[in-house]
Every structure is written in C-alpha cells, then in structure tokens.
Design an enzyme around this catalytic site. Sequence first.
Site, PDB file in Angstrom:
ATOM      1  N   ASP A  13       0.813  -1.222   0.000  1.00  0.00           N
ATOM      2  CA  ASP A  13       0.000   0.000   0.000  1.00  0.00           C
ATOM      3  C   ASP A  13       0.846   1.270   0.000  1.00  0.00           C
ATOM      4  O   ASP A  13       0.461   2.281   0.573  1.00  0.00           O
ATOM      5  CB  ASP A  13      -0.968   0.030   1.206  1.00  0.00           C
ATOM      6  CG  ASP A  13      -1.766  -1.250   1.312  1.00  0.00           C
ATOM      7  OD1 ASP A  13      -2.246  -1.714   0.264  1.00  0.00           O
ATOM      8  OD2 ASP A  13      -1.901  -1.798   2.421  1.00  0.00           O
ATOM      9  N   LYS A  16       2.013   2.092  -5.120  1.00  0.00           N
ATOM     10  CA  LYS A  16       2.697   1.584  -6.328  1.00  0.00           C
ATOM     11  C   LYS A  16       1.865   1.817  -7.581  1.00  0.00           C
ATOM     12  O   LYS A  16       2.406   2.049  -8.652  1.00  0.00           O
ATOM     13  CB  LYS A  16       2.962   0.072  -6.192  1.00  0.00           C
ATOM     14  CG  LYS A  16       3.979  -0.293  -5.148  1.00  0.00           C
ATOM     15  CD  LYS A  16       4.164  -1.789  -5.074  1.00  0.00           C
ATOM     16  CE  LYS A  16       2.974  -2.523  -4.529  1.00  0.00           C
ATOM     17  NZ  LYS A  16       2.633  -2.220  -3.126  1.00  0.00           N
ATOM     18  N   GLY A  40      -4.542  -4.514  -4.781  1.00  0.00           N
ATOM     19  CA  GLY A  40      -5.595  -3.782  -5.479  1.00  0.00           C
ATOM     20  C   GLY A  40      -5.300  -2.309  -5.556  1.00  0.00           C
ATOM     21  O   GLY A  40      -4.714  -1.761  -4.642  1.00  0.00           O
ATOM     22  N   HIS A  41      -5.654  -1.705  -6.673  1.00  0.00           N
ATOM     23  CA  HIS A  41      -5.644  -0.251  -6.680  1.00  0.00           C
ATOM     24  C   HIS A  41      -6.784   0.321  -7.507  1.00  0.00           C
ATOM     25  O   HIS A  41      -7.302  -0.299  -8.411  1.00  0.00           O
ATOM     26  CB  HIS A  41      -4.281   0.348  -7.024  1.00  0.00           C
ATOM     27  CG  HIS A  41      -3.686  -0.124  -8.277  1.00  0.00           C
ATOM     28  ND1 HIS A  41      -2.693  -1.051  -8.324  1.00  0.00           N
ATOM     29  CD2 HIS A  41      -3.966   0.210  -9.531  1.00  0.00           C
ATOM     30  CE1 HIS A  41      -2.382  -1.271  -9.565  1.00  0.00           C
ATOM     31  NE2 HIS A  41      -3.135  -0.529 -10.327  1.00  0.00           N
ATOM     32  N   GLN A 226       2.138  -6.035  -3.057  1.00  0.00           N
ATOM     33  CA  GLN A 226       2.476  -6.029  -1.627  1.00  0.00           C
ATOM     34  C   GLN A 226       3.805  -5.282  -1.391  1.00  0.00           C
ATOM     35  O   GLN A 226       4.119  -4.392  -2.152  1.00  0.00           O
ATOM     36  CB  GLN A 226       2.516  -7.454  -1.057  1.00  0.00           C
ATOM     37  CG  GLN A 226       1.145  -8.109  -0.945  1.00  0.00           C
ATOM     38  CD  GLN A 226       0.730  -8.885  -2.173  1.00  0.00           C
ATOM     39  OE1 GLN A 226       1.526  -9.607  -2.738  1.00  0.00           O
ATOM     40  NE2 GLN A 226      -0.501  -8.751  -2.591  1.00  0.00           N
TER      41      GLN A 226
HETATM   42  P1  IMP Z   1      -2.839 -12.866   2.327  1.00  0.00           P
HETATM   43  O1  IMP Z   1      -1.894 -12.312   1.303  1.00  0.00           O
HETATM   44  O2  IMP Z   1      -4.283 -12.642   1.973  1.00  0.00           O
HETATM   45  O3  IMP Z   1      -2.546 -14.272   2.678  1.00  0.00           O
HETATM   46  O4  IMP Z   1      -2.629 -12.009   3.677  1.00  0.00           O
HETATM   47  C1  IMP Z   1      -1.430 -12.093   4.440  1.00  0.00           C
HETATM   48  C2  IMP Z   1      -1.040 -10.733   5.012  1.00  0.00           C
HETATM   49  O5  IMP Z   1      -0.616  -9.876   3.950  1.00  0.00           O
HETATM   50  C3  IMP Z   1      -2.187  -9.990   5.705  1.00  0.00           C
HETATM   51  O6  IMP Z   1      -1.660  -9.250   6.783  1.00  0.00           O
HETATM   52  C4  IMP Z   1      -2.681  -9.041   4.643  1.00  0.00           C
HETATM   53  O7  IMP Z   1      -3.322  -7.905   5.183  1.00  0.00           O
HETATM   54  C5  IMP Z   1      -1.376  -8.678   3.960  1.00  0.00           C
HETATM   55  N1  IMP Z   1      -1.554  -8.255   2.566  1.00  0.00           N
HETATM   56  C6  IMP Z   1      -1.784  -9.043   1.494  1.00  0.00           C
HETATM   57  N2  IMP Z   1      -1.868  -8.327   0.372  1.00  0.00           N
HETATM   58  C7  IMP Z   1      -1.669  -7.049   0.725  1.00  0.00           C
HETATM   59  C8  IMP Z   1      -1.588  -5.819  -0.010  1.00  0.00           C
HETATM   60  O8  IMP Z   1      -1.721  -5.767  -1.238  1.00  0.00           O
HETATM   61  N3  IMP Z   1      -1.338  -4.698   0.721  1.00  0.00           N
HETATM   62  C9  IMP Z   1      -1.140  -4.733   2.060  1.00  0.00           C
HETATM   63  N4  IMP Z   1      -1.187  -5.847   2.784  1.00  0.00           N
HETATM   64  C10 IMP Z   1      -1.456  -7.007   2.132  1.00  0.00           C
END
Ligand code: IMP
Length: 424
Positions: A13, A16, A40-41, A226
């Site tokens: 977040d 990007k 997501g954006h 991420q």
């Molecule tokens: P998962 O990727 O859904 O398995 O989530 C694992 C961890 O990564 C959690 O704390 C999510 O909030 C975090 N996370 C996953 N994708 C994003 C993203 O695009 N931005 C910020 N945090 C993310």
Amino acid sequence: MSNMVVFGAQWGDEGKGKIVDIMTEHAQVIVRFQGGNNAGHTLVTGGRKIILHLIPSGILHADKLCLIGNGVVLDPDVLCREIDELVKGGIAISPVNLGISKKTHLIMPYHKALDQAREAAKSGPDKIGTTGRGIGPCYEDKMARIGVRAGDLQDLDLIRHKIDKALLEKNSLLQNLYQQQKIDSREVLEHIRPLAARLVPYLTDVSHQIQTARENGHTVLFEGAQGVQLDIDHGTYPFVTSSNTVCGNASAGSGSFYKAQQVIGVVKAYTTRVGQGPFPTEQTNSCGEHMQVQGAEYGSTTGRKRRCGWLDLAILREAVRLCGPTEIALTKLDVLSGLDELRICTAYEYLGQKVLYPPQEENALKKVLPVYEELKGWKEDISMCRKLDDLPENARALIRYIEQALNTPVRIISVGPDREQTIR
Ligand code: IMP
C-alpha cells in the site's frame, strides 16, 4: 530496450499503482509476477471507478501488453469480473493486450473456503489477518505439486481429476477440523467450465512474449505487489503473504532473466500496515490518526483501516539490501503537512544493542524499541507543488535525509493522488 521493476519497500500500500501508471508511459509490456487479488488499486476511467486486483493498470493505456506471470495466483472469477468492468468502462480487452501464463496457478473455491475457515479458527495473536482470498492455500497446493494451472483450463478432464483429488483432502479438513460444509467437486467443475471458455483465448507463453518484446527493443515493466516486509522469506514471518515480494522474483515469477536498468522502490513518507503483525513505529495516537485520516488509509481490497506510524529506516535499509533500488519514489508526502514535528526511526534497540536492520528471529520486531530522530514539520499544503523548489525547506530536508540514509536518490515525489500531483 530496458527493464524496469517497481516494488513496495514497506508493508504494501505504498502507492505503487500511481507510480506504475506513470512509468507505464515508458514501457510497452507490463508484467505481474507474484501475489493475486490480495492486492488492489483504484482507477477512474470514463467517469467510472474501477478497482483492479489482477490486471496491471497498464491495460488503461492504448497499445500496451499486460501479462500475468506464472508467479501470480489467479482467481478466474475475479479476472472475468475485472475484464467485464473494464469493458463496461470502454476499455477493449482481448488477447492482443492481455495474456495469462499457462503456468499461473488458479485459486479454486476450496482455497478461499480454507483460507477463511483457518483464519476464523485462529484466535488472538495467532490471527494473520489474511485478505481471505485463498492466496495462501493456492500457493500451498503449488508447492505440494497438486495445484490447478491456467493451462489446465484447456483440458477439463485433467481439471476434474485434480479437483477430485484435492477435495478428498480439503473436504476432510473443512468438515472435520473446521466444521464447514463439504464442497462438491461437480459444482466446482461446472463453475469452472464457463470461466475456462472465457479465459482460454488469453493463455500464452509469457516467457516467450517477454523475450520477443526484448528482441523488438521494447521496455518491460515488472509490477510488484504487496511490499518487502510481506515477503514469505524476508518479511515479518509468519505475518506475511505467501509469495516472494522481493524484486528477484520478477525473474522466477515471469520466466525471464533478471537484469533491470531501473529499479524503483516505492516508499510512503510514513508507514502503514493492514492485518496483524509487529509494527515498531505504529502510532495509536493523534499523529497516527492524522496519517490515517489525511491519507485515507483504508485497504482497497478489504476496506480495513490501515495501521499508521512513522517512517522506519531499519526496514527500508533492508528493502535496499534485498532489492537494490536505483531510485526511490516517495509517495504521500502531502499527508505529513500540518504535523509540527516528524519522527524518523533510524535504528532499533534490540536486546540492549543498537541494530540498523530488522533482527531475523521470529517475533523480534515485537521486542525492538525504535530509536527516533526528530525533524521539523511544515504547515503548508504541498499538493500544488510541481517542482522540488516549490516544497517547504523542511520537506526538502526530509527528502535529503532519506536519500542520505538509504544512499539512494529520490527521483519521484508524489504530493496527491492525481497523476499531475507529482514532482519528477
Ligand atoms: P494474504 O496475502 O491474503 O494471505 O494475507 C497475508 C497478510 O498480507 C495480511 O496481513 C494481509 O493484510 C497482507 N496483505 C496481502 N496483500 C496485501 C496488499 O496488497 N497490501 C497490504 N497488505 C497485504
């Protein structure tokens, strides 16, 4: 011809999407190489707001080829919905501007069910706070060599066989361990059938496409999702996502060699985190609230409030060590306007010692004490600034401080969500 990589240097977040959008101007091919629709954006096109989770935002530009690499985990439902939304917004989507690697693993309904059941069964400090999109269970099946890949969409018998086998195990877990409903394999197959018909035309050899682009002198932009601290190996394990978010994965996750001329580390001027896990510089006070409110810090995938805190140079040093950025894009600098004093975490105190990088033991980040340096803030609204010289001296001092501490130039400064609100 050149290669560019854009990556998030914190916990995701960082903004990007906007930087990728700006850099897309200079690229002909845009490739996603990891993650899935946990990212997501938000974009606005033809007066419509569209949130893209899988398709690179390059799709909004004419004459760009967007590729989904093998390192991505792809939810076919989400992809079809995104295609529909874009078409409604007047964007033409076809295999000419969108390609999916045949090696990309598919997120199946049972992955989502397991992700959500597991998270619900965890309590207190064990919760990861996943996005519930089935990301982890899909990567698990990939590593266990039982995953369904996009190329399998061409062979529904093979998919049926894989679903049957997977559900033997998944249903046992869902029913017996998590007291959830059994998933019917025929229903899954019938759900997949029309999606397969829609997606097969987009299947391609991403590795070959990148090679051809290079031979034609085109620039390829690798779009990270991420951030470094969510990397499965190098992040704050176990509070991480299930893929490698570091730039090195641009190669393995797309099927191309890794030699990038431009590596852009996206750094938010403060730090945010969604979900659980340690966050040494988190501010649960009026400063954190200022960042949360002024920065509209809500997750674009789950809508959750993001936790906010001061800039942390220890984690940024690690991002530099892991990804070797040639430059930094500093985002959301405008959000800091109005704070009298700014704090920057320059190091941690850990077990009585000063450390410059995050210690590697699990949970160590919960035990560190940030060492702060104070800088003066500024009152002015900077969202109209378009040149470095337009910025207040204290904002320029902050930029110089970051450049020196990370030994990397700040070449892009974002002072608002609009494309134009950028200093370059
Ligand atoms: P998962 O990727 O859904 O398995 O989530 C694992 C961890 O990564 C959690 O704390 C999510 O909030 C975090 N996370 C996953 N994708 C994003 C993203 O695009 N931005 C910020 N945090 C993310």
